[in-house]
Design a protein around this motif. Structure first.
Motif, PDB file in Angstrom:
ATOM      1  N   ARG A  44      -2.304   3.320  -3.592  1.00 50.42           N
ATOM      2  CA  ARG A  44      -3.096   2.676  -4.623  1.00 50.42           C
ATOM      3  C   ARG A  44      -2.151   1.982  -5.585  1.00 50.42           C
ATOM      4  N   ASP A  45      -2.597   0.865  -6.115  1.00 47.92           N
ATOM      5  CA  ASP A  45      -1.747   0.092  -7.006  1.00 47.92           C
ATOM      6  C   ASP A  45      -1.713   0.778  -8.360  1.00 47.92           C
TER       7      ASP A  45
ATOM      8  N   ARG B  41       0.010   1.689 -12.147  1.00 46.13           N
ATOM      9  CA  ARG B  41       0.654   0.958 -13.247  1.00 46.13           C
ATOM     10  C   ARG B  41       1.309   1.856 -14.274  1.00 46.13           C
TER      11      ARG B  41
ATOM     12  N   PHE C 189      -1.303 -11.241 -16.254  1.00 51.96           N
ATOM     13  CA  PHE C 189      -1.863  -9.876 -16.234  1.00 51.96           C
ATOM     14  C   PHE C 189      -0.716  -8.883 -16.036  1.00 51.96           C
TER      15      PHE C 189
ATOM     16  N   CYS D 129       2.893  -1.730  -7.791  1.00 49.30           N
ATOM     17  CA  CYS D 129       1.745  -2.620  -8.046  1.00 49.30           C
ATOM     18  C   CYS D 129       2.208  -4.071  -7.956  1.00 49.30           C
ATOM     19  N   PRO D 130       1.499  -4.905  -7.191  1.00 40.67           N
ATOM     20  CA  PRO D 130       1.826  -6.335  -7.211  1.00 40.67           C
ATOM     21  C   PRO D 130       1.371  -6.945  -8.536  1.00 40.67           C
TER      22      PRO D 130
ATOM     23  N   GLY E  25       1.025 -10.789 -10.390  1.00 41.87           N
ATOM     24  CA  GLY E  25       1.131 -12.243 -10.235  1.00 41.87           C
ATOM     25  C   GLY E  25       2.024 -12.853 -11.311  1.00 41.87           C
TER      26      GLY E  25
ATOM     27  N   MET F 105       5.542 -13.170  -5.961  1.00 44.00           N
ATOM     28  CA  MET F 105       4.916 -12.002  -6.577  1.00 44.00           C
ATOM     29  C   MET F 105       6.010 -11.169  -7.230  1.00 44.00           C
TER      30      MET F 105
ATOM     31  N   GLY G  58      -3.997   4.222  -9.750  1.00 49.03           N
ATOM     32  CA  GLY G  58      -4.939   3.170  -9.350  1.00 49.03           C
ATOM     33  C   GLY G  58      -6.198   3.259 -10.185  1.00 49.03           C
TER      34      GLY G  58
ATOM     35  N   ASP H 249     -10.626   1.380  -7.477  1.00 49.38           N
ATOM     36  CA  ASP H 249     -11.372   0.273  -6.854  1.00 49.38           C
ATOM     37  C   ASP H 249     -11.751   0.642  -5.422  1.00 49.38           C
TER      38      ASP H 249
ATOM     39  N   ARG I 154     -13.179  -0.307  -1.481  1.00 47.29           N
ATOM     40  CA  ARG I 154     -13.014  -1.358  -0.483  1.00 47.29           C
ATOM     41  C   ARG I 154     -14.362  -1.637   0.174  1.00 47.29           C
TER      42      ARG I 154
HETATM   43  C1  LIG Z   1      -2.254 -11.096  -4.820  1.00 48.21           C
HETATM   44  C2  LIG Z   1      -2.394  -9.965  -5.805  1.00 48.21           C
HETATM   45  C3  LIG Z   1      -2.154 -10.196  -7.155  1.00 48.21           C
HETATM   46  C4  LIG Z   1      -2.283  -9.141  -8.071  1.00 48.21           C
HETATM   47  N1  LIG Z   1      -1.976  -9.380  -9.382  1.00 48.21           N
HETATM   48  C5  LIG Z   1      -2.023  -8.358 -10.256  1.00 48.21           C
HETATM   49  C6  LIG Z   1      -1.619  -8.579 -11.611  1.00 48.21           C
HETATM   50  O1  LIG Z   1      -1.219  -9.684 -11.998  1.00 48.21           O
HETATM   51  N2  LIG Z   1      -1.647  -7.522 -12.459  1.00 48.21           N
HETATM   52  C7  LIG Z   1      -2.066  -6.274 -12.056  1.00 48.21           C
HETATM   53  O2  LIG Z   1      -2.040  -5.360 -12.879  1.00 48.21           O
HETATM   54  N3  LIG Z   1      -2.478  -6.042 -10.777  1.00 48.21           N
HETATM   55  C8  LIG Z   1      -2.454  -7.049  -9.869  1.00 48.21           C
HETATM   56  N4  LIG Z   1      -2.811  -6.837  -8.560  1.00 48.21           N
HETATM   57  C9  LIG Z   1      -3.279  -5.503  -8.133  1.00 48.21           C
HETATM   58  C10 LIG Z   1      -4.795  -5.506  -7.841  1.00 48.21           C
HETATM   59  O3  LIG Z   1      -5.479  -5.405  -9.048  1.00 48.21           O
HETATM   60  C11 LIG Z   1      -5.085  -4.319  -6.884  1.00 48.21           C
HETATM   61  O4  LIG Z   1      -4.517  -4.615  -5.627  1.00 48.21           O
HETATM   62  C12 LIG Z   1      -6.566  -4.047  -6.659  1.00 48.21           C
HETATM   63  O5  LIG Z   1      -7.231  -3.851  -7.870  1.00 48.21           O
HETATM   64  C13 LIG Z   1      -6.757  -2.816  -5.769  1.00 48.21           C
HETATM   65  O6  LIG Z   1      -6.207  -1.705  -6.411  1.00 48.21           O
HETATM   66  P1  LIG Z   1      -6.077  -0.270  -5.709  1.00 48.21           P
HETATM   67  O7  LIG Z   1      -5.110  -0.401  -4.564  1.00 48.21           O
HETATM   68  O8  LIG Z   1      -5.528   0.637  -6.767  1.00 48.21           O
HETATM   69  O9  LIG Z   1      -7.429   0.136  -5.237  1.00 48.21           O
HETATM   70  C14 LIG Z   1      -2.675  -7.853  -7.648  1.00 48.21           C
HETATM   71  C15 LIG Z   1      -2.905  -7.644  -6.274  1.00 48.21           C
HETATM   72  C16 LIG Z   1      -2.746  -8.667  -5.366  1.00 48.21           C
HETATM   73  C17 LIG Z   1      -2.949  -8.390  -3.893  1.00 48.21           C
END
Ligand SMILES: Cc1cc2nc3c(=O)[nH]c(=O)nc-3n(C[C@H](O)[C@H](O)[C@H](O)COP(=O)(O)O)c2cc1C
Length: 169
Positions: A11-12, A14, A65, A108-109, A111, A132, A146, A149, A151
């Motif tokens: 999970r992404d 932060r 973000f 966490c990715p 942008g 990224m 995370g 969220d 899917r």
């Molecule tokens: C292309 C891409 C750009 C993203 N950009 C941001 C970002 O700028 N800031 C951020 O906090 N999370 C960012 N995310 C994370 C998404 O919010 C996250 O993948 C999505 O909410 C699913 O989260 P989970 O894996 O915790 O369920 C990004 C993810 C992707 C794939």
């Protein structure tokens, strides 16, 4: 943890502990990124690893973000060179994040929308595109990791044979 578990439980995240990533773990994470395949094996992706607090703070200003970026122990900036494709960068980034998960390192990715801002800050070559930024660190124990969220379901995700065929598995 096997590969499937690392992928489906990732999970992404932060919120991180402030301790640095263990050197052996970091080496495996970066090796996993380096081993990603690329179109014609052109290998057009590079990583810039940032731990310097001032650079992290300024990098946060290059994206929209990025609130958690300055507090992240490490930021791996994924840079595209030449005639790379976004998919090349995606493979590198996902390899890195899955390998990190297997090492107990969350990620966490993030942008980076303002390319020129990052190019100048990181002294990147003019043709470089920032694909990224990936924040990395050990997750704070007891936090959700995370935002919870969901899917989409398999029957929304998979189409059999054609777009108007059976959906799902
Ligand atoms: C292309 C891409 C750009 C993203 N950009 C941001 C970002 O700028 N800031 C951020 O906090 N999370 C960012 N995310 C994370 C998404 O919010 C996250 O993948 C999505 O909410 C699913 O989260 P989970 O894996 O915790 O369920 C990004 C993810 C992707 C794939």
């Amino acid at each position: 943890m096997d590969a499937y578990e690392a992928i489906v439980t990732k999970r992404d995240t932060r919120e991180y502990e402030q301790r640095p990533i263990e050197p052996d773990a970091l080496r495996r994470i970066v090796q996993a990124a380096r081993m990603a395949g690329s179109s014609k094996n052109a290998q057009p992706i590079r990583l810039v690893l940032v731990t310097d607090p001032e650079i992290k703070q300024r990098l946060a200003g290059c994206g929209d973000f990025t609130q958690h970026l300055p507090q992240s122990p490490m930021v791996a900036v994924v840079v595209r060179l030449g005639d790379s494709r976004p998919f090349d960068a995606g493979r590198v980034a996902q390899n890195m994040m899955v390998a990190a998960r297997a090492e107990g390192v969350a990620s966490c990715p993030v942008g980076i929308q303002h390319d020129e801002c990052a190019r100048q800050l990181l002294s990147l070559p003019p043709e470089a595109i920032v694909a990224m930024a990936i924040t990395l660190g050990y997750p704070v124990p007891g936090t959700a990791g995370g935002r919870g969220d969901q899917r989409i379901q398999l029957d929304q995700f998979v189409y059999q044979q054609t777009w108007d065929g059976h959906r799902g598995l």
